[in-house]
Design a protein around this motif. Structure first.
Motif, short mmCIF file in Angstrom:
data_model
loop_
_atom_site.label_atom_id
_atom_site.label_comp_id
_atom_site.label_asym_id
_atom_site.label_seq_id
_atom_site.Cartn_x
_atom_site.Cartn_y
_atom_site.Cartn_z
N VAL A 181 -4.86 6.17 -1.67
CA VAL A 181 -4.40 4.94 -1.94
C VAL A 181 -3.39 4.32 -1.09
CG1 VAL A 181 -5.25 4.83 -4.31
CG2 VAL A 181 -2.79 5.47 -3.93
N SER A 182 -3.05 3.25 -0.97
CA SER A 182 -2.02 2.73 0.07
C SER A 182 -0.63 2.90 -0.84
CB SER A 182 -2.28 1.14 0.18
OG SER A 182 -1.88 0.39 -0.98
N ASP A 183 0.50 3.24 0.10
CA ASP A 183 1.79 3.17 -0.12
C ASP A 183 2.49 1.91 -0.25
OD1 ASP A 183 4.39 3.58 -0.15
OD2 ASP A 183 4.56 5.09 1.28
N PRO A 184 2.88 1.22 -1.37
CA PRO A 184 3.51 0.06 -1.59
C PRO A 184 4.57 -0.23 -0.52
CG PRO A 184 3.25 0.96 -3.63
CD PRO A 184 2.91 2.12 -2.57
N GLU A 185 5.27 0.54 -0.18
CA GLU A 185 6.50 0.26 1.04
C GLU A 185 5.73 0.21 2.25
OE1 GLU A 185 9.36 -0.17 0.38
OE2 GLU A 185 9.48 0.65 -1.60
N GLU A 186 4.44 0.95 2.53
CA GLU A 186 4.16 0.47 3.76
C GLU A 186 3.34 -0.78 3.87
OE1 GLU A 186 1.60 3.33 6.13
OE2 GLU A 186 2.64 4.86 4.79
N ILE A 187 2.76 -1.35 2.80
CA ILE A 187 2.21 -2.57 2.48
C ILE A 187 3.24 -3.49 2.81
CG2 ILE A 187 1.38 -4.23 0.75
CD1 ILE A 187 -1.12 -2.39 1.11
N VAL A 188 4.36 -3.42 2.33
CA VAL A 188 5.43 -4.50 2.36
C VAL A 188 5.98 -4.60 3.66
CG1 VAL A 188 8.10 -4.85 1.81
CG2 VAL A 188 6.13 -4.47 -0.15
N GLU A 214 1.14 -2.16 -9.96
CA GLU A 214 2.54 -2.33 -10.62
C GLU A 214 3.65 -1.96 -9.79
OE1 GLU A 214 3.32 -0.81 -14.49
OE2 GLU A 214 4.73 -2.01 -14.99
N GLU A 215 3.51 -1.01 -9.03
CA GLU A 215 4.61 -0.56 -7.94
C GLU A 215 4.42 -1.52 -6.88
OE1 GLU A 215 4.94 3.46 -5.49
OE2 GLU A 215 4.36 4.11 -7.53
N LEU A 216 3.42 -1.98 -6.36
CA LEU A 216 3.39 -2.96 -5.37
C LEU A 216 4.00 -4.27 -5.77
CD1 LEU A 216 2.07 -4.13 -2.67
CD2 LEU A 216 0.10 -4.70 -4.15
#
Ligand SMILES: Cc1ncc(COP(=O)(O)O)c(C=O)c1O
Length: 455
Positions: A181-188, A214-216
Motif C-alpha cells: 500500500v502507499s506510504d502516506p509520507e510519500e503521498i504527501v 487515518e495515517e494519510l
C-alpha cells in the motif's frame, strides 16, 4: 472489443440443433426473422461456452443471487433509472439506499447527504474526481490554466482513465518491496498547490490490503500546518465499502475523518447487488459543486442529475434495496464473516505449500488471498492454465509501479463460495501442481496477460 477485422473464413453461419435447416450469418444482420425458440437456443449455446461464473475467482463482482433478486431484476427490466418522475418509487429506493450507505459510512449528515447510484465504481470514481477538480478550480481561480494533479496509492485503472479523460495529471506513488500500500509520507511529498485531492483505496485491487487512510489523514494535517496546502481525500472503497463496516468497525477510513470528502463503492461487488450498480456519496452539499449538476425538465418534473450516462437500468438499485432490507447489518456481517473465514482457510492452505509465499492471507482487508511463487519455482501462468482444466479461473498478473517484476496469483472469495468449495479448490490446486511437476512444459495460454491485470 473495439476493433476486429472479420476474415472471410470467420463469416460463416450458425445453425440451431433443433432446426438445422435454419442458418444465420454470424457477423451480418440476418435478412429475415427466426422463431424465438431458435434465436434463444442459438444465444444460449454461445453463453453456455463461457466459463462458469461461480468458479470465476478473478472477479470481485457478484455471481450468486437469491431467486428474489432475479425476480426483482425481471420485474424491473423496463424501468429506466433516469425516468425519476415516471418511476418515482425506484427513485425513492435509490434515495433510501443513499442515506443507508451514508449512515453506514458514518456520515454526520446522513439525513441530508448528497449521493447517487451509478453504473459501477468506475463511474462513481469519476464523479468523485470531477467534484474535486471543480472545487479545486473554483478555489484556485488564478491557476486555472495549469493541469491539476491527483495523488494516489496503487489505484485501479478507472483512476488512470479519469486522469486521461478529464485532463488531470496522475501521480501514483510507487510501491516498495514488502509494502503493498502507499506510504502516506510519500503521498504527501507529491502534493502541491495544484493537487485536487488524494485517492486511497480501501482494499486494493492487486492484493486486497486496506490503505492506511487515518495515517494519510494525519500526514495531510501536518502538510497543511506546515505549508497551508489543504488536500481532500477521496476513498475508493469499491470493494471495502461493504466489507470494512461489518468486519472492521475500528478501522477509521470514512466520513469520521474530516478530510474524506467523497467515497465510492460498487453495489455489485460486496454490496451483493447484481452487476450494474455503484454508489458515490459526498461528505455534504458543499463538496458537490452545483454547476456539475444538470437539471432536465423533459422527463417530467425538474430532475437534477450528475452522471456520465443518461439511461441505465433501475433493477440493480431495486435489488440493492432488497438486499439491504433482507440482510440488515447483521445479515451483511454474517455473509462477510463467512467469506473472510473461507479466505482465511485458503490462505492457510496456500501458506502450507512451501513453494508459495503469501502476499495477503484473507484474514484482514478484503476476503481474498494473493501469493507469489517462492524463488520462481512455480510458473504461475502455467498454474492458472492448469486450474482451468478443473473449471477454476484464477488470474496471474504483475503488481503495479515499482513492483512490476512481482508476479502474483489471486483468489477472490465472494458470496456463494463455501468452505466446501474452498476445500475442493485447494485439492484441485494440489492436483494441478502435481501435474505441472510431472509435465514442466505444460502450456501457458494465459501468458498473454503478462502485461497486467485490472479486475
Ligand atoms: C479499487 C477498485 N476501484 C474501482 C474498480 C472499478 O469498479 P467497477 O467494476 O464497479 O467499475 C475496481 C474494480 O475491481 C476496484 O477494485
Amino acid at each position: 472489443m473495439l476493433h476486429r477485422t472479420i476474415k472471410d473464413s470467420e463469416n460463416v453461419t450458425v445453425q440451431a440443433t433443433n432446426s438445422p435447416e435454419e442458418e444465420l450469418p454470424k457477423f451480418r444482420l440476418p435478412q429475415g426473422q427466426s422463431s424465438a425458440s431458435v434465436a434463444y437456443q442459438l444465444t444460449e449455446d454461445e453463453l453456455m461456452l463461457d466459463g462458469n461464473e461461480r468458479q470465476n475467482l478473478a472477479t470481485f463482482c457478484g455471481t450468486w443471487y437469491e431467486p428474489e433478486v432475479i425476480k426483482i431484476m425481471s420485474d424491473a427490466v423496463g424501468k429506466n433509472m433516469i425516468d425519476k418522475d415516471e418511476y418515482r418509487h425506484t427513485a425513492e429506493l435509490e434515495e433510501r439506499c443513499v442515506h443507508m450507505i451514508a449512515n453506514l459510512w458514518n456520515s454526520a449528515q446522513a439525513d441530508s447527504t448528497m449521493g447517487t447510484s451509478t453504473t459501477g465504481s468506475s463511474e462513481a470514481a469519476m464523479l468523485g474526481g470531477l467534484a474535486m477538480k471543480w472545487r479545486w478550480r473554483s478555489a484556485n481561480e488564478s491557476k486555472v490554466a495549469k493541469v491539476p494533479n491527483l495523488v494516489t496509492g496503487p489505484v485501479q485503472v478507472c483512476w488512470h482513465k479519469f486522469a486521461r479523460y478529464f485532463d488531470v495529471e496522475i501521480r501514483e506513488v510507487p510501491l516498495r518491496s514488502g509494502r503493498y500500500v502507499s506510504d502516506p509520507e510519500e503521498i504527501v511529498s507529491q502534493c502541491d498547490q495544484s493537487t485536487i485531492g488524494v485517492v486511497n483505496t480501501l482494499g486494493t485491487t492487486f492484493t486486497g490490503h486496506y490503505e492506511n487512510i487515518e495515517e494519510l489523514h494525519r500526514a495531510l494535517d501536518d502538510l497543511q500546518e506546515k505549508t497551508g496546502i489543504d488536500v481532500p481525500i477521496h476513498v475508493d472503497a469499491a470493494s471495502g465499502g461493504f466489507v470494512a463496516p461489518f468486519l472492521d468497525p475500528g478501522v477509521r477510513w470514512d466520513f469520521r475523518l474530516r478530510r474524506v470528502v467523497s467515497i465510492n463503492s460498487s453495489g455489485h461487488k460486496y454490496g451483493l447487488a447484481p452487476l450494474g450498480v455503484g454508489w458515490v456519496i459526498w461528505r455534504d452539499e458543499s463538496h458537490l459543486p452545483e454547476d456539475l449538476v444538470f437539471r432536465v425538465n423533459y422527463l417530467g418534473g425538474e430532475m437534477p442529475t450528475f452522471a456520465l450516462n443518461f439511461s441505465r437500468p433501475g433493477g440493480q438499485v431495486a435489488a440493492q434495496y432488497y438486499n439491504f432490507i433482507r440482510l440488515g447489518f447483521e445479515g451483511y456481517q454474517r455473509v462477510m464473516s463467512n467469506l473472510r473465514n473461507c479466505a482465511a482457510f485458503i490462505g492457510d492452505e496456500i501458506r502450507s505449500i512451501d513453494r508459495f509465499e503469501i502476499v495477503s492471507d484473507g484474514r484482514s482487508g478484503l476476503p481474498l488471498v494473493t501469493w507469489t511463487s517462492r524463488k520462481g519455482e512455480v510458473d504461475l501462468y502455467r498454474l492458472s492454465n492448469q486450474l482451468r482444466s478443473f473449471g477454476w479461473q484464477v488470474p496471474t498478473y504483475t503488481l503495479p509501479s515499482n513492483l512490476e517484476s512481482t508476479v502474483v496469483q489471486r483468489v477472490v472469495v465472494r458470496q456463494g463460495f463455501t468452505l466446501e468449495l474452498a476445500r475442493q479448490f485447494v485439492s484441485d490446486l494440489q492436483q494441478a501442481l502435481k501435474y505441472l511437476d510431472a509435465n514442466p512444459m505444460a502450456p501457458t495460454a494465459n501468458s498473454h496477460r503478462k502485461g497486467g491485470f485490472s479486475h
